[in-house]
Design a protein around this motif. Structure first.
Motif, PDB file in Angstrom:
ATOM      1  N   ASP A   5       0.872  -1.114  -0.130  1.00 17.09           N
ATOM      2  CA  ASP A   5      -0.084   0.018   0.046  1.00 17.09           C
ATOM      3  C   ASP A   5       0.968   1.054  -0.122  1.00 17.09           C
ATOM      4  OD1 ASP A   5      -2.031   1.953   0.159  1.00 17.09           O
ATOM      5  OD2 ASP A   5      -2.488   1.539   2.190  1.00 17.09           O
ATOM      6  N   ILE A   6       1.394   1.639  -0.971  1.00 13.05           N
ATOM      7  CA  ILE A   6       2.401   2.516  -1.152  1.00 13.05           C
ATOM      8  C   ILE A   6       1.567   3.813  -1.221  1.00 13.05           C
ATOM      9  CG2 ILE A   6       4.018   1.287  -2.438  1.00 13.05           C
ATOM     10  CD1 ILE A   6       3.323   2.715  -5.177  1.00 13.05           C
ATOM     11  N   ARG A   7       0.414   4.077  -1.654  1.00 10.82           N
ATOM     12  CA  ARG A   7      -0.256   5.390  -1.194  1.00 10.82           C
ATOM     13  C   ARG A   7      -0.187   5.860   0.264  1.00 10.82           C
ATOM     14  NH1 ARG A   7      -5.018   6.360  -5.612  1.00 10.82           N
ATOM     15  NH2 ARG A   7      -4.565   4.858  -7.012  1.00 10.82           N
ATOM     16  N   ARG A   8      -0.341   5.257   1.180  1.00  9.76           N
ATOM     17  CA  ARG A   8      -0.078   5.631   2.372  1.00  9.76           C
ATOM     18  C   ARG A   8       1.327   6.226   2.647  1.00  9.76           C
ATOM     19  NH1 ARG A   8      -1.561   1.522   6.303  1.00  9.76           N
ATOM     20  NH2 ARG A   8      -1.666   3.202   8.002  1.00  9.76           N
ATOM     21  N   ILE A   9       2.129   5.423   2.234  1.00  8.29           N
ATOM     22  CA  ILE A   9       3.722   5.831   2.353  1.00  8.29           C
ATOM     23  C   ILE A   9       3.836   7.202   1.657  1.00  8.29           C
ATOM     24  CG2 ILE A   9       5.998   5.212   1.856  1.00  8.29           C
ATOM     25  CD1 ILE A   9       4.892   2.113   2.291  1.00  8.29           C
ATOM     26  N   ILE A  10       3.355   7.277   0.552  1.00  8.66           N
ATOM     27  CA  ILE A  10       3.547   8.388  -0.169  1.00  8.66           C
ATOM     28  C   ILE A  10       3.053   9.654   0.460  1.00  8.66           C
ATOM     29  CG2 ILE A  10       3.225   9.728  -2.426  1.00  8.66           C
ATOM     30  CD1 ILE A  10       3.386   6.908  -3.659  1.00  8.66           C
ATOM     31  N   GLU A  11       1.717   9.613   0.812  1.00  9.73           N
ATOM     32  CA  GLU A  11       1.250  10.790   1.428  1.00  9.73           C
ATOM     33  C   GLU A  11       1.891  10.989   2.941  1.00  9.73           C
ATOM     34  OE1 GLU A  11      -2.891   9.229   2.375  1.00  9.73           O
ATOM     35  OE2 GLU A  11      -3.458   9.481   0.289  1.00  9.73           O
ATOM     36  N   ALA A  12       2.324   9.796   3.791  1.00 12.18           N
ATOM     37  CA  ALA A  12       3.011  10.401   4.908  1.00 12.18           C
ATOM     38  C   ALA A  12       4.472  10.807   4.475  1.00 12.18           C
ATOM     39  CB  ALA A  12       3.015   8.817   5.656  1.00 12.18           C
ATOM     40  N   ALA A  13       5.129  10.474   3.274  1.00 10.76           N
ATOM     41  CA  ALA A  13       6.338  11.085   3.203  1.00 10.76           C
ATOM     42  C   ALA A  13       6.497  12.642   2.818  1.00 10.76           C
ATOM     43  CB  ALA A  13       7.342  10.268   2.250  1.00 10.76           C
ATOM     44  N   HIS A  14       5.292  12.780   2.018  1.00 17.20           N
ATOM     45  CA  HIS A  14       5.209  14.142   1.414  1.00 17.20           C
ATOM     46  C   HIS A  14       4.846  15.066   2.582  1.00 17.20           C
ATOM     47  CE1 HIS A  14       4.575  12.737  -3.142  1.00 17.20           C
ATOM     48  NE2 HIS A  14       5.768  12.821  -2.564  1.00 17.20           N
ATOM     49  N   ARG A  15       4.231  14.716   3.703  1.00 15.65           N
ATOM     50  CA  ARG A  15       3.597  15.391   4.597  1.00 15.65           C
ATOM     51  C   ARG A  15       5.001  16.047   5.484  1.00 15.65           C
ATOM     52  NH1 ARG A  15      -0.812  12.030   5.373  1.00 15.65           N
ATOM     53  NH2 ARG A  15       0.195  10.649   7.055  1.00 15.65           N
ATOM     54  N   VAL A  16       6.198  15.367   5.390  1.00 10.42           N
ATOM     55  CA  VAL A  16       7.280  16.037   5.805  1.00 10.42           C
ATOM     56  C   VAL A  16       8.454  16.573   4.803  1.00 10.42           C
ATOM     57  CG1 VAL A  16       7.051  14.437   7.934  1.00 10.42           C
ATOM     58  CG2 VAL A  16       8.285  13.456   6.130  1.00 10.42           C
ATOM     59  N   GLY A  17       7.827  16.461   3.733  1.00 12.85           N
ATOM     60  CA  GLY A  17       8.778  16.934   2.590  1.00 12.85           C
ATOM     61  C   GLY A  17       9.746  16.038   2.008  1.00 12.85           C
ATOM     62  N   ALA A  18       9.468  14.730   2.174  1.00  6.39           N
ATOM     63  CA  ALA A  18      10.490  13.638   1.891  1.00  6.39           C
ATOM     64  C   ALA A  18       9.937  13.112   0.360  1.00  6.39           C
ATOM     65  CB  ALA A  18      10.482  12.512   2.599  1.00  6.39           C
ATOM     66  N   LEU A  19      10.854  12.565  -0.271  1.00  4.61           N
ATOM     67  CA  LEU A  19      10.535  12.142  -1.575  1.00  4.61           C
ATOM     68  C   LEU A  19      10.370  10.666  -1.503  1.00  4.61           C
ATOM     69  CD1 LEU A  19      13.670  13.862  -3.590  1.00  4.61           C
ATOM     70  CD2 LEU A  19      11.394  14.914  -3.218  1.00  4.61           C
ATOM     71  N   VAL A  20       9.622  10.185  -2.578  1.00  4.62           N
ATOM     72  CA  VAL A  20       9.489   8.572  -2.603  1.00  4.62           C
ATOM     73  C   VAL A  20       9.923   8.309  -3.925  1.00  4.62           C
ATOM     74  CG1 VAL A  20       7.886   6.882  -2.564  1.00  4.62           C
ATOM     75  CG2 VAL A  20       7.545   9.022  -0.904  1.00  4.62           C
ATOM     76  N   TYR A  21      10.764   7.194  -3.700  1.00  2.00           N
ATOM     77  CA  TYR A  21      11.383   6.151  -4.940  1.00  2.00           C
ATOM     78  C   TYR A  21      10.796   4.962  -5.112  1.00  2.00           C
ATOM     79  CZ  TYR A  21      14.906   5.019  -8.664  1.00  2.00           C
ATOM     80  OH  TYR A  21      15.428   4.647  -9.685  1.00  2.00           O
ATOM     81  N   VAL A  22       9.898   4.631  -6.094  1.00  2.00           N
ATOM     82  CA  VAL A  22       9.032   3.241  -6.083  1.00  2.00           C
ATOM     83  C   VAL A  22       9.666   2.339  -7.124  1.00  2.00           C
ATOM     84  CG1 VAL A  22       6.902   2.270  -6.811  1.00  2.00           C
ATOM     85  CG2 VAL A  22       6.963   4.647  -5.582  1.00  2.00           C
ATOM     86  N   ASP A  23      10.097   1.275  -6.526  1.00  2.00           N
ATOM     87  CA  ASP A  23      10.574   0.190  -7.607  1.00  2.00           C
ATOM     88  C   ASP A  23       9.259  -0.854  -7.944  1.00  2.00           C
ATOM     89  OD1 ASP A  23      11.306  -2.192  -8.654  1.00  2.00           O
ATOM     90  OD2 ASP A  23      12.426  -3.019  -7.041  1.00  2.00           O
ATOM     91  N   ALA A  24       8.837  -0.471  -9.351  1.00  2.00           N
ATOM     92  CA  ALA A  24       7.895  -1.167  -9.762  1.00  2.00           C
ATOM     93  C   ALA A  24       8.077  -2.156 -10.684  1.00  2.00           C
ATOM     94  CB  ALA A  24       6.727  -0.035 -10.453  1.00  2.00           C
ATOM     95  N   VAL A  25       9.232  -2.425 -10.640  1.00  2.00           N
ATOM     96  CA  VAL A  25       9.467  -3.634 -11.603  1.00  2.00           C
ATOM     97  C   VAL A  25       8.770  -4.892 -11.551  1.00  2.00           C
ATOM     98  CG1 VAL A  25      11.567  -5.415 -12.431  1.00  2.00           C
ATOM     99  CG2 VAL A  25      11.884  -3.042 -11.739  1.00  2.00           C
ATOM    100  N   HIS A  26       8.396  -5.380 -10.274  1.00  2.00           N
ATOM    101  CA  HIS A  26       7.527  -6.753 -10.392  1.00  2.00           C
ATOM    102  C   HIS A  26       6.064  -6.146 -10.678  1.00  2.00           C
ATOM    103  CE1 HIS A  26       6.471 -10.702  -9.497  1.00  2.00           C
ATOM    104  NE2 HIS A  26       5.688 -10.387  -8.566  1.00  2.00           N
ATOM    105  N   PHE A  27       5.611  -5.107 -10.096  1.00  2.00           N
ATOM    106  CA  PHE A  27       4.187  -4.820 -10.287  1.00  2.00           C
ATOM    107  C   PHE A  27       3.820  -4.655 -11.796  1.00  2.00           C
ATOM    108  CE2 PHE A  27       0.667  -1.793 -10.069  1.00  2.00           C
ATOM    109  CZ  PHE A  27      -0.160  -2.255  -8.928  1.00  2.00           C
ATOM    110  N   ALA A  28       4.770  -4.000 -12.528  1.00  2.00           N
ATOM    111  CA  ALA A  28       4.412  -3.427 -14.058  1.00  2.00           C
ATOM    112  C   ALA A  28       3.724  -4.404 -14.682  1.00  2.00           C
ATOM    113  CB  ALA A  28       5.460  -2.766 -14.356  1.00  2.00           C
TER     114      ALA A  28
END
Length: 409
Positions: A180-203
């Protein structure tokens, strides 16, 4: 146009062999088979006259158009805002090491970077080494041992004011667990952090929407979704011109070319276009490429979920097998990729025995070192069996006939 695995298989040269000699390909998570259109596009480019971009003559114009078309195809696949947000490279690992050095130039001593135990270590070691170079602190989110997925709550607890980047996988290349990366992205952005997603297996399994995710970076590999060995990186518009990349001085300093070191693999890009056209073919021909991809992926998901359900039901009939990961076929929870151990045989023994029967599976750790260490399986790893949309129910039944024999041996 309705998808069927039989109609898909007709487009793959490898499946046109004599059925009696045809391998059963359950090794898709390590790299898919390739449809004819991909090879045809590569051959067409190479045989039609090649040139680099930037010239005032026909073959150079053609290559420039090809690069633009490849970015447009990548834009449709990922739902990027513009073709300029698509960057190409040798592979996911090379792109990630490259970006980690670029992004980390802004880190200070004491800054924090979060990685996970679930990830392929291309999305761990890259950031660990960049953090060490800059004096930043690495924090690693745990695996949930019961589900063999990411402990999202633990990751969220690690995010703080000093967090600069979170590197996280969209789906485990070993257990198939979807995060569930959406929750992670939202939380990271609240503190100004970037998110780098590995979607190799998902794609290969579900259609990605980077705008809906609002991720900063997302990377995948075309050879996992029926294409050639090309890495594809999405960079969000707000970051495309922000960072100072490592590059040759006279190389472009605008657009995606800022991040592409050296001459691109133009024939490979032709193959990427072919792979994405293949993926989109089950949609309405009058719709946009993105819509056709969405229509096609809906059908892939439905078929793969049926395969996963059959696989899990047959796994229950084995007497000595242990499944690592969710025992549900729900495509919201997992991809059709499964990690197993057997009581009396190591994964290598099982993989070798199956290989001798022309059944292709993988064994080991698949570079997901944190996962196998957390599960206490580093010495032998696991047996990985993965399905793609060209796999059939008959193949799964055939696989389990051999697994039962191996249990009895």
């Amino acid at each position: 146009m309705n998808f069927t695995p039989e109609a898909a298989r007709q487009q793959f040269p490898v499946f046109r062999q004599d059925e009696s000699a045809l391998p059963l390909f359950f090794d898709g998570p390590g790299g898919s088979q390739v449809p004819a259109i991909v090879g045809e596009q590569i051959t067409q480019y190479l045989s039609g006259g090649t040139a680099n971009v930037g010239g005032y003559y026909p073959t150079s114009f053609h290559t420039s158009r090809l690069v633009t078309q490849a970015r447009e195809a990548g834009q449709a696949l990922l739902n990027a805002p513009a073709p300029e947000n698509i960057v190409f490279g040798a592979n996911m690992t090379t792109l990630t090491f490259h970006l980690s050095r670029i992004i980390s130039r802004e880190w200070q001593s004491g800054d924090e970077v979060i990685v996970t135990e679930l990830d392929h270590y291309a999305n761990v070691s890259s950031w660990q080494q960049a953090a060490t170079d800059r004096g930043a602190v690495i924090r690693q989110a745990r695996v949930d041992e019961n589900q063999c997925s990411l402990d999202v709550e633990h990751l969220l607890s690690l995010i703080g004011e000093r967090t600069r980047l979170v590197a996280v996988t969209y789906a485990s290349n070993t257990t198939g667990a979807i995060v569930d990366i959406r929750r992670i992205i939202e939380a990271a952005h609240r503190v100004g952090a970037l998110v780098y997603v590995d979607a190799v297996h998902f794609a290969p399994h579900q259609l990605i929407d980077v705008q809906a995710l609002d991720c900063d970076f997302l990377v995948c590999s075309a050879y996992k979704f029926y294409g050639p060995h090309i890495g594809i990186l999405y960079i969000a518009p707000r970051w495309l011109a922000h960072f100072m990349p490592y590059k040759v001085e006279p190389a472009p300093n605008a657009g995606p070319g800022r991040y592409e070191t050296g001459t691109l693999n133009f024939e490979g890009l032709a193959g990427v276009i072919g792979a994405i056209e293949y993926l989109a073919q089950w949609g309405n021909a009058e719709d946009s490429l993105r819509m056709r991809l969405a229509e096609s992926f809906t059908q892939y998901q439905q078929h793969e979920q049926r395969l996963a359900a059959l696989f899990l039901s047959l796994t229950d009939t084995l007497t000595s097998a242990q499944l690592y990961g969710a025992d549900v076929a729900d495509s919201a929870v997992r991809t059709p990729t499964f990690a197993l151990r057997f009581a009396h045989h190591t994964p290598a023994v099982i993989a070798k025995a199956l290989g001798e029967q022309n059944i292709c599976v993988w064994h080991g750790h698949f570079y997901a070192l944190g996962l196998v260490r957390r599960l206490g399986l580093e010495s032998h790893g696991v047996l990985r069996i993965g399905m793609m949309h060209y796999n059939t129910e008959a193949e799964i039944h055939h696989l389990f006939e051999h697994l039962r024999r191996l249990e009895e041996a």
